[in-house]
Scaffold this active site. Structure first.
Site, PDB file in Angstrom:
ATOM      1  N   ASN A 184      79.686   6.456 104.166  1.00 58.97           N
ATOM      2  CA  ASN A 184      78.446   5.689 104.088  1.00 58.97           C
ATOM      3  C   ASN A 184      77.635   5.890 105.378  1.00 58.97           C
ATOM      4  OD1 ASN A 184      76.618   4.003 102.870  1.00 58.97           O
ATOM      5  ND2 ASN A 184      77.712   2.119 103.328  1.00 58.97           N
ATOM      6  N   ASN A 186      76.736   4.339 107.999  1.00 61.12           N
ATOM      7  CA  ASN A 186      77.091   3.916 109.352  1.00 61.12           C
ATOM      8  C   ASN A 186      78.528   4.267 109.752  1.00 61.12           C
ATOM      9  OD1 ASN A 186      78.557   2.122 107.827  1.00 61.12           O
ATOM     10  ND2 ASN A 186      77.765   0.278 108.800  1.00 61.12           N
ATOM     11  N   LYS A 187      79.234   5.012 108.907  1.00 61.73           N
ATOM     12  CA  LYS A 187      80.616   5.352 109.243  1.00 61.73           C
ATOM     13  C   LYS A 187      80.666   6.392 110.353  1.00 61.73           C
ATOM     14  CE  LYS A 187      82.632   2.580 106.340  1.00 61.73           C
ATOM     15  NZ  LYS A 187      81.428   1.876 105.844  1.00 61.73           N
ATOM     16  N   ILE A 188      81.861   6.684 110.846  1.00 60.84           N
ATOM     17  CA  ILE A 188      82.006   7.608 111.968  1.00 60.84           C
ATOM     18  C   ILE A 188      81.498   8.995 111.599  1.00 60.84           C
ATOM     19  CG2 ILE A 188      84.410   8.221 111.409  1.00 60.84           C
ATOM     20  CD1 ILE A 188      84.894   8.131 114.505  1.00 60.84           C
ATOM     21  N   LEU A 189      81.656   9.382 110.334  1.00 61.99           N
ATOM     22  CA  LEU A 189      80.998  10.544 109.752  1.00 61.99           C
ATOM     23  C   LEU A 189      80.240  10.072 108.532  1.00 61.99           C
ATOM     24  CD1 LEU A 189      83.713  13.372 109.716  1.00 61.99           C
ATOM     25  CD2 LEU A 189      82.112  12.800 111.533  1.00 61.99           C
TER      26      LEU A 189
END
Length: 368
Positions: A184, A186-189
């Site tokens: 999604n 805002n995830k780290i990727l």
């Protein structure tokens, strides 16, 4: 006013646009094409898992896992109470009943002791467990996996926030019957939206692929014996994922560095405690999370918002949500206490040490 600093802003690695252009050149825009295969292969190679399926979201991946495992109407499914609702919505999709298990203080993730105690005492055996690796930090997953095996409960790891995190050298998401990752915004990727379902069981992943593509039987015409879903990731988004996976370790290193900057800057503040990291584990520190013993975190949030910095309370436990007011729960107050006192602070990988110092100075100025 300074440029807004987000909790976890998207950060492209450099090759994403080049790969998207190749997708457009090929005209394989839909959920077919080489980049879907490449993205799945990158996850397999990085995590060491045997099988991976790229889908539209982490929630879709959990939904597929529950269906493959035979979870249905009125089955009980255990879940972390201290989590985002996406971890548990799929339980409702299947007509099953969520049963919420509290956290422990050692990890802020699901308590193995409470889990085992519940399984020893419960009258109705649950079908599965969904354990969340919160804020990118590993739960005590080996103990949890052993407990599930002992009691004959399927284990699904919600590693949506914890890509790159490990426990005893093995990646989160690879200990259970299924694991899921989220990409999604805002995830780290990120792929802007998307998820991955992983498992050591090849037949399960093949069945999940079948369900994720509308359960079409192998005829030239459209033949359907079962219902399915439109859950397959597009080739365009997968191309972004391939580019993102090329920098995954850089992102983990930067997130961990940001956490160390916060820890260093606030080391003299006794009332602040950071989310712990279990021995023999490496969290990805997706978000830096802390609790305040005395100070109201709303006061800190307002001060940070005044300087255009995003922050957010820790997850409100699922057993406290109106939607689940009648759900079964096995809690001891740990997650409620964390929610009442905790805050996630800006952890975007584009941040500098000066950004963190500015945020920490504002936090110190507003402590009670």
């Amino acid at each position: 006013m300074n440029k807004r600093i987000f909790l976890s802003a998207p950060h492209m690695g450099g090759n994403e646009l080049k790969y998207i252009e190749k997708v457009f050149e090929s005209n394989y825009i839909a959920p077919l094409g080489e980049y879907v295969n490449k993205f799945e292969e990158s996850i397999r190679s990085y995590t060491g898992v045997d099988n991976a399926l790229a889908v539209t979201s982490g929630t879709a991946a959990i939904h597929l896992a529950l269906r493959i495992l035979g979870v249905g109407k009125n089955d009980d499914v255990l879940a972390s109470t201290f989590t985002f609702i996406g971890s548990v919505n799929a339980i409702i999709y299947q007509g099953a009943n969520p049963v919420f298990i509290d956290s422990d203080k050692e990890s802020w993730n699901m308590s193995p002791k409470l889990l085992n105690k519940y399984l020893l005492e419960c009258e109705k055996k649950p079908k599965a467990l969904i354990v969340t690796h919160l804020y990118g930090m590993s739960a005590d997953i080996e103990k949890i996996a052993d407990i599930c095996k002992l009691h004959g409960v399927y284990l699904i790891e919600d590693a949506a926030e914890s890509l790159g995190a490990t426990f005893n050298g093995n990646h989160t998401g690879t200990f259970g019957d299924f694991g899921i990752y989220s990409f999604n915004g805002n995830k780290i990727l990120t792929t802007s939206g998307g998820g991955m379902l992983v498992s050591s069981n090849e037949n399960w992943i093949k069945k999940a692929m079948f369900y994720s593509t509308q359960a079409k039987e192998s005829f030239i015409h459209y033949e359907h014996e079962e219902y399915g879903y439109n859950y397959r990731m597009s080739n365009v988004l997968a191309a972004i994922g391939v580019g993102q996976m090329e920098v995954v370790e850089d992102r983990v290193s930067k997130k961990r560095e940001i956490f160390e900057w916060y820890k260093e800057s606030l080391s003299d503040v006794k009332e602040i405690e950071f989310m712990p990291e279990l021995d023999n584990s490496r969290g990805n520190r997706w978000l830096t999370a802390m609790t305040f013993e005395i100070t109201d975190y709303n006061k800190i949030m307002k001060t940070l918002e005044d300087i255009n910095v995003e922050s957010r309370p820790l997850w409100k436990p699922m057993h406290m949500q109106p939607l689940f007011k009648n759900a079964k729960k096995y809690v001891d107050g740990t997650s409620e206490n964390l929610y009442n006192h905790g805050l996630c602070v800006a952890s975007s990988t584009t941040m500098t040490k000066d950004d963190v110092k500015m945020i920490c100075d504002k936090i110190k100025e507003n402590l009670d």
